[in-house]
Scaffold this motif. Structure first.
Motif, PDB file in Angstrom:
ATOM      1  N   GLY A 107       0.795  -1.213   0.000  1.00 34.98           N
ATOM      2  CA  GLY A 107       0.000   0.000   0.000  1.00 34.98           C
ATOM      3  C   GLY A 107       0.832   1.269   0.000  1.00 34.98           C
ATOM      4  N   THR A 108       2.139   1.139   0.150  1.00 35.38           N
ATOM      5  CA  THR A 108       3.021   2.307   0.136  1.00 35.38           C
ATOM      6  C   THR A 108       3.224   2.769  -1.298  1.00 35.38           C
ATOM      7  OG1 THR A 108       4.188   1.516   2.112  1.00 35.38           O
ATOM      8  CG2 THR A 108       5.294   3.184   0.767  1.00 35.38           C
ATOM      9  N   VAL A 109       2.892   4.025  -1.569  1.00 31.91           N
ATOM     10  CA  VAL A 109       2.973   4.578  -2.915  1.00 31.91           C
ATOM     11  C   VAL A 109       4.240   5.413  -3.050  1.00 31.91           C
ATOM     12  CG1 VAL A 109       1.826   6.047  -4.624  1.00 31.91           C
ATOM     13  CG2 VAL A 109       0.467   4.576  -3.110  1.00 31.91           C
ATOM     14  N   ILE A 110       4.925   5.263  -4.186  1.00 25.01           N
ATOM     15  CA  ILE A 110       6.116   6.056  -4.453  1.00 25.01           C
ATOM     16  C   ILE A 110       6.015   6.715  -5.823  1.00 25.01           C
ATOM     17  CG2 ILE A 110       7.716   4.795  -2.973  1.00 25.01           C
ATOM     18  CD1 ILE A 110       8.609   3.244  -5.523  1.00 25.01           C
ATOM     19  N   LYS A 111       6.658   7.847  -5.953  1.00 26.36           N
ATOM     20  CA  LYS A 111       6.815   8.525  -7.229  1.00 26.36           C
ATOM     21  C   LYS A 111       8.124   8.032  -7.849  1.00 26.36           C
ATOM     22  CE  LYS A 111       5.989  11.809 -10.317  1.00 26.36           C
ATOM     23  NZ  LYS A 111       4.750  11.861 -11.127  1.00 26.36           N
ATOM     24  N   ILE A 112       8.087   7.587  -9.109  1.00 23.95           N
ATOM     25  CA  ILE A 112       9.265   7.061  -9.795  1.00 23.95           C
ATOM     26  C   ILE A 112       9.576   7.959 -10.982  1.00 23.95           C
ATOM     27  CG2 ILE A 112      10.311   5.063 -10.932  1.00 23.95           C
ATOM     28  CD1 ILE A 112       8.114   3.353  -9.573  1.00 23.95           C
ATOM     29  N   ARG A 113      10.816   8.364 -11.092  1.00 21.15           N
ATOM     30  CA  ARG A 113      11.233   9.181 -12.221  1.00 21.15           C
ATOM     31  C   ARG A 113      11.847   8.308 -13.299  1.00 21.15           C
ATOM     32  NH1 ARG A 113      11.686  11.093  -7.470  1.00 21.15           N
ATOM     33  NH2 ARG A 113      10.714  13.091  -6.935  1.00 21.15           N
ATOM     34  N   PRO A 114      11.825   8.729 -14.551  1.00 18.16           N
ATOM     35  CA  PRO A 114      12.288   7.874 -15.652  1.00 18.16           C
ATOM     36  C   PRO A 114      13.723   7.400 -15.467  1.00 18.16           C
ATOM     37  CG  PRO A 114      11.098   9.774 -16.509  1.00 18.16           C
ATOM     38  CD  PRO A 114      11.268  10.015 -15.036  1.00 18.16           C
ATOM     39  N   GLY A 115      13.972   6.161 -15.917  1.00 17.07           N
ATOM     40  CA  GLY A 115      15.305   5.601 -15.841  1.00 17.07           C
ATOM     41  C   GLY A 115      16.302   6.391 -16.665  1.00 17.07           C
ATOM     42  N   GLN A 116      17.520   6.491 -16.166  1.00 18.38           N
ATOM     43  CA  GLN A 116      18.579   7.234 -16.843  1.00 18.38           C
ATOM     44  C   GLN A 116      19.786   6.321 -17.047  1.00 18.38           C
ATOM     45  OE1 GLN A 116      19.075  10.505 -14.104  1.00 18.38           O
ATOM     46  NE2 GLN A 116      17.525  11.732 -15.143  1.00 18.38           N
ATOM     47  N   ASP A 117      20.392   6.418 -18.204  1.00 23.91           N
ATOM     48  CA  ASP A 117      21.576   5.627 -18.511  1.00 23.91           C
ATOM     49  C   ASP A 117      22.784   6.219 -17.785  1.00 23.91           C
ATOM     50  OD1 ASP A 117      23.749   4.313 -19.609  1.00 23.91           O
ATOM     51  OD2 ASP A 117      22.923   4.317 -21.643  1.00 23.91           O
ATOM     52  N   VAL A 118      23.351   5.455 -16.867  1.00 20.39           N
ATOM     53  CA  VAL A 118      24.523   5.913 -16.102  1.00 20.39           C
ATOM     54  C   VAL A 118      25.720   4.994 -16.354  1.00 20.39           C
ATOM     55  CG1 VAL A 118      23.188   7.098 -14.321  1.00 20.39           C
ATOM     56  CG2 VAL A 118      23.710   4.659 -14.058  1.00 20.39           C
ATOM     57  N   THR A 119      25.718   4.330 -17.511  1.00 18.71           N
ATOM     58  CA  THR A 119      26.792   3.398 -17.830  1.00 18.71           C
ATOM     59  C   THR A 119      28.160   4.064 -17.752  1.00 18.71           C
ATOM     60  OG1 THR A 119      25.327   2.108 -19.267  1.00 18.71           O
ATOM     61  CG2 THR A 119      27.691   1.845 -19.602  1.00 18.71           C
ATOM     62  N   SER A 120      28.292   5.260 -18.276  1.00 23.96           N
ATOM     63  CA  SER A 120      29.594   5.922 -18.308  1.00 23.96           C
ATOM     64  C   SER A 120      30.087   6.281 -16.912  1.00 23.96           C
ATOM     65  CB  SER A 120      29.518   7.186 -19.166  1.00 23.96           C
ATOM     66  OG  SER A 120      28.619   8.127 -18.605  1.00 23.96           O
ATOM     67  N   GLN A 121      29.175   6.377 -15.944  1.00 24.82           N
ATOM     68  CA  GLN A 121      29.558   6.711 -14.578  1.00 24.82           C
ATOM     69  C   GLN A 121      29.837   5.482 -13.719  1.00 24.82           C
ATOM     70  OE1 GLN A 121      25.940   9.190 -15.022  1.00 24.82           O
ATOM     71  NE2 GLN A 121      26.821  10.375 -13.341  1.00 24.82           N
ATOM     72  N   ILE A 122      29.263   4.361 -14.081  1.00 22.90           N
ATOM     73  CA  ILE A 122      29.398   3.141 -13.277  1.00 22.90           C
ATOM     74  C   ILE A 122      30.404   2.180 -13.890  1.00 22.90           C
ATOM     75  CG2 ILE A 122      28.179   1.184 -12.253  1.00 22.90           C
ATOM     76  CD1 ILE A 122      27.309   3.915 -11.191  1.00 22.90           C
ATOM     77  N   ASN A 123      30.301   1.956 -15.180  1.00 25.46           N
ATOM     78  CA  ASN A 123      31.077   0.905 -15.846  1.00 25.46           C
ATOM     79  C   ASN A 123      32.234   1.526 -16.615  1.00 25.46           C
ATOM     80  OD1 ASN A 123      28.632  -0.024 -14.986  1.00 25.46           O
ATOM     81  ND2 ASN A 123      28.050  -0.986 -16.886  1.00 25.46           N
ATOM     82  N   THR A 124      33.173   2.106 -15.913  1.00 23.77           N
ATOM     83  CA  THR A 124      34.247   2.855 -16.564  1.00 23.77           C
ATOM     84  C   THR A 124      35.223   1.957 -17.322  1.00 23.77           C
ATOM     85  OG1 THR A 124      35.479   2.819 -14.467  1.00 23.77           O
ATOM     86  CG2 THR A 124      34.122   4.759 -14.922  1.00 23.77           C
TER      87      THR A 124
END
Length: 252
Positions: A173-190
């Motif tokens: 029953g807990t509701v959350i607002k979700i924002r669109p997914g963002q590509d963060v490959t360049s920041q994570i998978n260097t």
């Protein structure tokens, strides 16, 4: 692959603190079900790039990926040494908690939908939960290894679909607002070994980020969650933590 979560933060947050997890391991759901979605503030250190989430499985040199593609079965215990510990990112007052294994459909799924793990069973899983009760924050990391890159991509695609709505339900029953997914490959998978996508989420009590990565037969995610009034300056950067987690897994 998706789990609502955390009992240790429930009282202070007046809601079941959320772990939007790509892979197995989190805490039981529960708490105050009266919260509603609220986008009046942003999640901590949210990703700044905007791009569609990738569901492909790029090359990886990880030991876990090599084991699955070679046909050698993995065990959950083999994943455990590659999981995050507080010393990996400087501590910040976090201590190791105890995750459990209650599986829940992702927030955008229809009521009664099967979980992602039920649709695409993993070969092996690992999970860790790190808590900072003073600042009311938590980090949850989950890892799943599949029998093939195709299955890992299938599970990742289900997760992307399960977070592709503007307002979701955590199953209690807990509701959350979700924002669109963002590509963060360049920041994570260097090192170029994989793809990563980040989502931010919030309601009146919490802010959070889930960062999911895929590489060959291995999927991992790090979920960062804090109370709305927690001081971000005293907490680690979620993207940096996810980067450390991903590289630790691939080099283990």
């Amino acid at each position: 692959m998706f789990h609502p979560a955390r009992t240790t933060l429930r009282t202070s947050l007046s809601v079941a603190a959320v772990a939007l997890c790509l892979v197995a391991g989190a805490c039981s759901s529960g708490g105050d079900d009266s919260s509603s979605a609220d986008d009046s503030s942003s999640a901590p250190s949210s990703a700044s790039t905007s791009a569609s989430a990738s569901t492909s499985a790029p090359a990886s040199s990880s030991a876990t990926a090599s084991a699955t593609t070679s046909g050698t079965p993995l065990t959950d215990d083999q994943i455990t040494p590659a999981l995050l510990v507080p010393d990996d990112f400087g501590g910040f007052g976090f201590t190791v908690g105890t995750p459990s294994n209650q599986d829940t459909p992702p927030p955008c799924a229809d009521p009664g939908s099967p979980t992602i793990d039920e649709q695409v069973p993993p070969q092996a899983t690992g999970s860790t939960e790190l808590d900072n009760n003073d600042l009311q924050a938590a980090i949850v990391q989950d890892v799943q290894v599949y029998d093939s890159p195709a299955l890992a991509s299938q599970a990742f695609a289900l997760l992307v679909d399960g977070l592709s709505c503007t307002s979701g339900d955590l199953g209690d029953g807990t509701v959350i607002k979700i924002r669109p997914g963002q590509d963060v490959t360049s920041q994570i998978n260097t090192d170029g070994l994989g793809t990563s996508t980040a989502w931010t989420f919030s309601n009146a009590q919490i802010d959070g980020v889930v960062i999911a990565s895929l590489s060959q037969s291995v999927a991992t995610d790090v979920v960062f969650i804090k109370a709305k009034d927690a001081d971000e300056n005293k907490l680690p950067n979620p993207l940096q933590v996810a980067k450390i987690a991903f590289h630790k897994l691939l080099t283990h």
